[in-house]
Scaffold this motif. Structure first.
Motif, PDB file in Angstrom:
ATOM      1  N   VAL A   1       0.608  18.250   7.192  1.00 22.23           N
ATOM      2  CA  VAL A   1      -0.331  17.312   7.802  1.00 22.23           C
ATOM      3  C   VAL A   1       0.376  16.025   8.230  1.00 22.23           C
ATOM      4  N   ASP A   2      -0.030  15.523   9.385  1.00 20.43           N
ATOM      5  CA  ASP A   2       0.461  14.240   9.885  1.00 20.43           C
ATOM      6  C   ASP A   2      -0.382  13.126   9.260  1.00 20.43           C
ATOM      7  N   LEU A   3       0.231  12.310   8.421  1.00 18.42           N
ATOM      8  CA  LEU A   3      -0.507  11.239   7.748  1.00 18.42           C
ATOM      9  C   LEU A   3      -0.515   9.933   8.540  1.00 18.42           C
ATOM     10  N   SER A   4       0.086   9.929   9.728  1.00 19.18           N
ATOM     11  CA  SER A   4       0.179   8.682  10.485  1.00 19.18           C
ATOM     12  C   SER A   4      -1.186   8.059  10.819  1.00 19.18           C
ATOM     13  N   PRO A   5      -2.248   8.846  11.107  1.00 22.85           N
ATOM     14  CA  PRO A   5      -3.548   8.197  11.343  1.00 22.85           C
ATOM     15  C   PRO A   5      -4.056   7.454  10.108  1.00 22.85           C
TER      16      PRO A   5
ATOM     17  N   ARG B   1       5.129  14.157  -0.586  1.00 26.82           N
ATOM     18  CA  ARG B   1       5.611  13.050   0.233  1.00 26.82           C
ATOM     19  C   ARG B   1       5.189  11.730  -0.378  1.00 26.82           C
ATOM     20  N   TYR B   2       6.043  10.714  -0.211  1.00 21.73           N
ATOM     21  CA  TYR B   2       5.724   9.346  -0.620  1.00 21.73           C
ATOM     22  C   TYR B   2       5.942   8.447   0.585  1.00 21.73           C
ATOM     23  N   ILE B   3       4.960   7.592   0.866  1.00 21.48           N
ATOM     24  CA  ILE B   3       5.054   6.671   2.004  1.00 21.48           C
ATOM     25  C   ILE B   3       4.666   5.279   1.531  1.00 21.48           C
ATOM     26  N   GLU B   4       5.530   4.325   1.782  1.00 23.56           N
ATOM     27  CA  GLU B   4       5.145   2.922   1.591  1.00 23.56           C
ATOM     28  C   GLU B   4       4.728   2.371   2.940  1.00 23.56           C
ATOM     29  N   VAL B   5       3.481   1.933   3.010  1.00 21.99           N
ATOM     30  CA  VAL B   5       2.908   1.476   4.289  1.00 21.99           C
ATOM     31  C   VAL B   5       3.493   0.106   4.647  1.00 21.99           C
TER      32      VAL B   5
ATOM     33  N   ILE C   1       0.876  -1.176   0.000  1.00 25.22           N
ATOM     34  CA  ILE C   1       0.000   0.000   0.000  1.00 25.22           C
ATOM     35  C   ILE C   1       0.911   1.222   0.000  1.00 25.22           C
ATOM     36  N   GLU C   2       0.678   2.152  -0.932  1.00 26.71           N
ATOM     37  CA  GLU C   2       1.528   3.324  -1.082  1.00 26.71           C
ATOM     38  C   GLU C   2       0.693   4.598  -1.026  1.00 26.71           C
ATOM     39  N   PHE C   3       1.248   5.605  -0.369  1.00 26.86           N
ATOM     40  CA  PHE C   3       0.626   6.928  -0.285  1.00 26.86           C
ATOM     41  C   PHE C   3       1.466   7.947  -1.057  1.00 26.86           C
TER      42      PHE C   3
END
Length: 407
Positions: free
Chosen positions: A90-94, A403-407, A42-44
């Motif tokens: 923004v904090d994307l952790s939630p 930002r790019y985040i791989e969950v 899952i990627e953001f």
């Protein structure tokens, strides 16, 4: 798509797997290997928009959207949701914590988990639900080589007009935006924000009519802004003044009960009332909607909570002799084509969830293929593809995103 599709979905029979619940998969899959295929990634992508939007309830100076890609091996689904406003850091952790529970599950297991949250009294945000629902629905369609709207039992194919939206109170800006709509061949359907002040709202309406002429369909949304009326007759008089000055339809004019909606629609003649807030989420809207409550019903992205129930709500709208419209949550990316396809499949009277020339500019440079196309006349057409059919240049997408985040 990879050539392993035949092995991946072998064993499909014609018996409905989700006939009693969610039509995620159109057929029964008997191959145990398929049932145990897991969500592998899952990627953001955080896409920021720095163009102000003005509402009756406040101003969005900037917005932060999540584009999500959810994968099972070589197969994937895209989705989008607005994550925050006026919060560039923004904090994307939630959001990450929410989607983590789906990683490692099969698509079927993930959908069952999601279903358990798409219920009355759910404490999970509708936006969280729709982010995952859209991605899973796209992924399921691609796995089966079927358009996602077919999984929702939406089968209309006709072109749907795009709805241009103006979110400005300044008269000069409203005129400028109305002129832009003509340049983009979208001047035939226009929506503008009202602010609950008759004098202000009437000035904006007259400017729009002056620019667009008499033939355009013009609707407004006042976000329940007219609150000071003492009787429905008084409210109807206000709305009829707008009708006499060229307004065709109005969303959520005031806080209203179901009976008041029905009575007010009778009192406003050929001005179409558009319930929006009463339809949220879709599983409540299906039960609440009644004949005569309005002539056009807004299915509003980010508030429906479930695409299955959105489909059921669209069918009920048609059953009571009303029209479907697809609204918007100022979407700019992958969700636009998905909602356009839902609009087409549901035979909507227009779709507001369209790519914006300025807001979507960087995103559109990443689009390799899309199942929906804006024609020269401002109508959106569908070239059916598996899932929602979107293909993106992900290297370019990473470059333009905050930002790019791989969950």
């Amino acid at each position: 798509m990879k050539t392993n599709r035949r092995n991946f979905i072998k064993g499909i029979s014609s018996v409905g797997l989700f006939s009693l619940s969610y039509p995620l998969l159109s057929s029964c899959i008997s191959d145990k290997d398929v049932l145990t295929e897991k969500i592998t990634k899952i990627e953001f992508y955080q896409y920021n928009i720095n163009i102000p939007r003005y509402f009756s309830f406040g101003t969005w100076l900037n917005r932060q959207h999540i584009f999500m890609k959810i994968s099972v091996g070589d197969y994937y689904g895209w989705s989008e949701i607005p994550a925050s406003r006026n919060n560039p850091d923004v904090d994307l952790s939630p959001w990450v914590q929410y989607v983590k529970q789906f990683k490692g599950l099969s698509v079927l297991e993930a959908q069952k988990l999601l279903q358990s949250q798409q219920v009355k009294g759910s404490k999970t945000s509708f936006k969280y639900l729709e982010l995952m629902d859209m991605g899973l629905l796209d992924l399921a369609g691609r796995l089966q080589n079927k358009p996602s709207i077919e999984l929702l039992d939406l089968h209309e194919k006709g072109a749907v007009p795009g709805l241009y939206c103006i979110l400005h109170k300044d008269e000069n800006k409203v005129r400028e935006e109305a002129e832009k709509s003509l340049e983009q061949n979208l001047g035939h359907h226009m929506k503008f924000k009202m602010y609950g002040d008759v004098e202000v709202d009437l000035k904006l309406l007259r400017i729009i009519r002056e620019v667009l002429g008499d033939d355009a369909v013009v609707i407004s949304d006042v976000n329940k802004g007219y609150k000071k009326w003492k009787s429905l007759e008084e409210l109807a008089e206000i709305l009829n003044t707008f009708k006499e000055n060229g307004l065709n339809a109005i969303e959520d004019p005031a806080p209203l009960s179901t009976d008041q909606w029905i009575t007010l629609q009778k009192m406003t003649g050929d001005l179409d009332l558009i319930p929006d807030a009463p339809m949220r989420p879709a599983w409540n809207g299906v039960n609440k909607l009644q004949k005569g409550m309005g002539r056009i019903i807004n299915l509003h992205p980010s508030t429906m909570g479930s695409f299955h129930h959105t489909s059921l709500l669209a069918k009920k709208v048609h059953d009571i002799g009303a029209k479907v419209m697809i609204g918007d949550d100022s979407l700019v990316g992958p969700a636009c084509t998905a909602w356009q396809q839902i609009a087409i499949g549901a035979g909507a009277t227009w779709v507001e969830a369209i790519e914006k020339e300025e807001d979507s500019k960087d995103y559109l440079a990443c689009v390799l293929k899309s199942a929906t196309t804006k024609r020269n006349d401002g109508y959106f057409t569908l070239d059916s593809k598996s899932g929602f059919g979107l293909e993106l240049d992900e290297k370019q997408l990473k470059r333009i995103c905050k930002r790019y985040i791989e969950v």
